[in-house]
Design a protein around this motif. Structure first.
Motif, short mmCIF file in Angstrom:
data_model
loop_
_atom_site.label_atom_id
_atom_site.label_comp_id
_atom_site.label_asym_id
_atom_site.label_seq_id
_atom_site.Cartn_x
_atom_site.Cartn_y
_atom_site.Cartn_z
N THR A 154 0.44 -0.82 -0.37
CA THR A 154 0.02 0.13 -0.65
C THR A 154 0.88 0.94 0.04
O THR A 154 1.74 1.25 0.77
CB THR A 154 -1.32 0.20 0.84
OG1 THR A 154 -1.61 -1.31 1.07
CG2 THR A 154 -1.74 1.20 1.39
N GLY A 163 -3.84 6.73 -4.89
CA GLY A 163 -3.99 6.52 -5.97
C GLY A 163 -3.17 6.20 -6.57
O GLY A 163 -1.89 6.93 -6.71
N ARG A 166 -1.57 0.88 -12.61
CA ARG A 166 -2.02 -0.23 -12.37
C ARG A 166 -1.32 -0.57 -13.70
O ARG A 166 -1.00 0.29 -14.74
CB ARG A 166 -2.85 -0.83 -12.22
CG ARG A 166 -3.21 -0.77 -10.31
CD ARG A 166 -4.77 -1.59 -10.56
NE ARG A 166 -5.45 -2.18 -11.02
CZ ARG A 166 -6.15 -3.20 -11.19
NH1 ARG A 166 -6.45 -4.03 -9.53
NH2 ARG A 166 -6.31 -3.82 -12.38
N SER A 170 -5.44 1.70 -14.49
CA SER A 170 -6.36 2.78 -13.71
C SER A 170 -5.45 2.47 -12.24
O SER A 170 -4.52 2.14 -11.75
CB SER A 170 -7.52 1.35 -13.29
OG SER A 170 -6.86 0.08 -12.61
N THR A 172 -5.48 3.10 -8.47
CA THR A 172 -6.66 2.20 -7.15
C THR A 172 -5.68 2.74 -5.45
O THR A 172 -4.11 2.74 -5.48
CB THR A 172 -6.66 1.22 -7.43
OG1 THR A 172 -6.60 0.37 -6.35
CG2 THR A 172 -4.90 0.54 -6.86
N GLU A 173 -6.05 2.58 -4.45
CA GLU A 173 -5.69 2.85 -3.65
C GLU A 173 -6.23 1.84 -2.70
O GLU A 173 -5.16 1.88 -1.53
CB GLU A 173 -6.68 3.97 -2.61
CG GLU A 173 -6.80 5.47 -2.89
CD GLU A 173 -7.41 6.28 -2.05
OE1 GLU A 173 -8.48 5.65 -1.54
OE2 GLU A 173 -7.69 7.73 -2.77
N ARG A 174 -6.39 1.00 -3.02
CA ARG A 174 -6.33 -1.10 -2.52
C ARG A 174 -5.33 -0.91 -3.05
O ARG A 174 -3.61 -0.85 -3.07
CB ARG A 174 -7.29 -1.49 -2.63
CG ARG A 174 -6.54 -1.96 -4.78
CD ARG A 174 -7.75 -3.37 -4.73
NE ARG A 174 -7.21 -3.70 -6.44
CZ ARG A 174 -6.67 -4.76 -6.72
NH1 ARG A 174 -5.85 -5.17 -5.49
NH2 ARG A 174 -6.16 -4.78 -7.70
N ASP A 180 -1.10 -7.38 -10.15
CA ASP A 180 -1.66 -5.94 -10.07
C ASP A 180 -0.38 -5.51 -11.67
O ASP A 180 -0.49 -4.22 -12.69
CB ASP A 180 -1.76 -4.74 -9.33
CG ASP A 180 -2.79 -5.30 -8.11
OD1 ASP A 180 -4.15 -5.01 -8.78
OD2 ASP A 180 -2.22 -5.39 -7.60
#
Length: 188
Positions: A154, A163, A166, A170, A172-174, A180
């Protein structure tokens, strides 16, 4: 002449059967010798040769390439990140390896909680929105998830999830995994 041939044949038979290596009826495990083992043609004095393996994900032709380095002891996650941020060695550069990290991602540090590495990223410099940001973040994720104690990564800025791009473009914050960035990772 037959006496001479007999002597040669007996000598040859003795050499072939008496080599001192016993035969086994079944396979048995073999324990490799203790390291350190030589590294791949590294004459770079800044990288120690050692018995511990360290994977760093560098770049070649805009693809992420996992590279094995030998170090004295397994690095902490913080040391592992620092080694990646230092970039390729002279020998690795001579082998065509580079890094997208300089100027793309200002990683300030990393910690591990559970199986998640948390990488703190400082404010970006003047190179915001670089086209190779995805490669830079991919290098970090690929490198840190090569460790046995890290499954996900993270990125944080000011204590909040950041964020990041990937491989599919896209944001992502996950927590991220190698998956990925799998389309960008190639074997060396």
């Amino acid at each position: 002449m037959t006496g001479r041939r007999l002597v040669v044949a007996l000598t040859l038979a003795a050499l072939l059967t008496g080599c001192g290596i016993p035969t086994d009826d079944t396979a048995r495990p073999v324990t490799p010798p203790r390291g350190p083992f030589p590294t791949v043609a590294s004459t770079d004095a800044t990288v120690p040769a050692g018995s511990a393996a360290e994977i760093l994900c560098l770049l070649r032709d805009n693809r992420i390439v996992p590279v094995l380095r030998r170090v004295e002891r397994p690095p902490t996650v913080e040391e592992h990140l620092r080694h990646l941020l230092a970039g390729p060695t002279i020998a690795e550069r001579d082998d065509g390896l580079t890094s997208a990290l300089a100027g793309a991602v200002n990683a300030a540090g990393a910690t591990v909680t559970g199986a998640e590495a948390r990488v703190v990223v400082d404010e970006p410099g003047h190179d915001v929105g670089r086209s190779d940001e995805v490669l830079a973040f991919g290098q970090i994720v690929c490198t840190l998830t090569s460790r046995d104690d890290v499954a996900t990564v993270t990125f944080l800025r000011d204590g909040k999830p950041l964020g990041v791009p990937r491989a599919d473009g896209s944001l992502t914050e996950r927590p991220l995994t190698r998956t990925d960035f799998a389309p960008l990772i190639v074997p060396r």
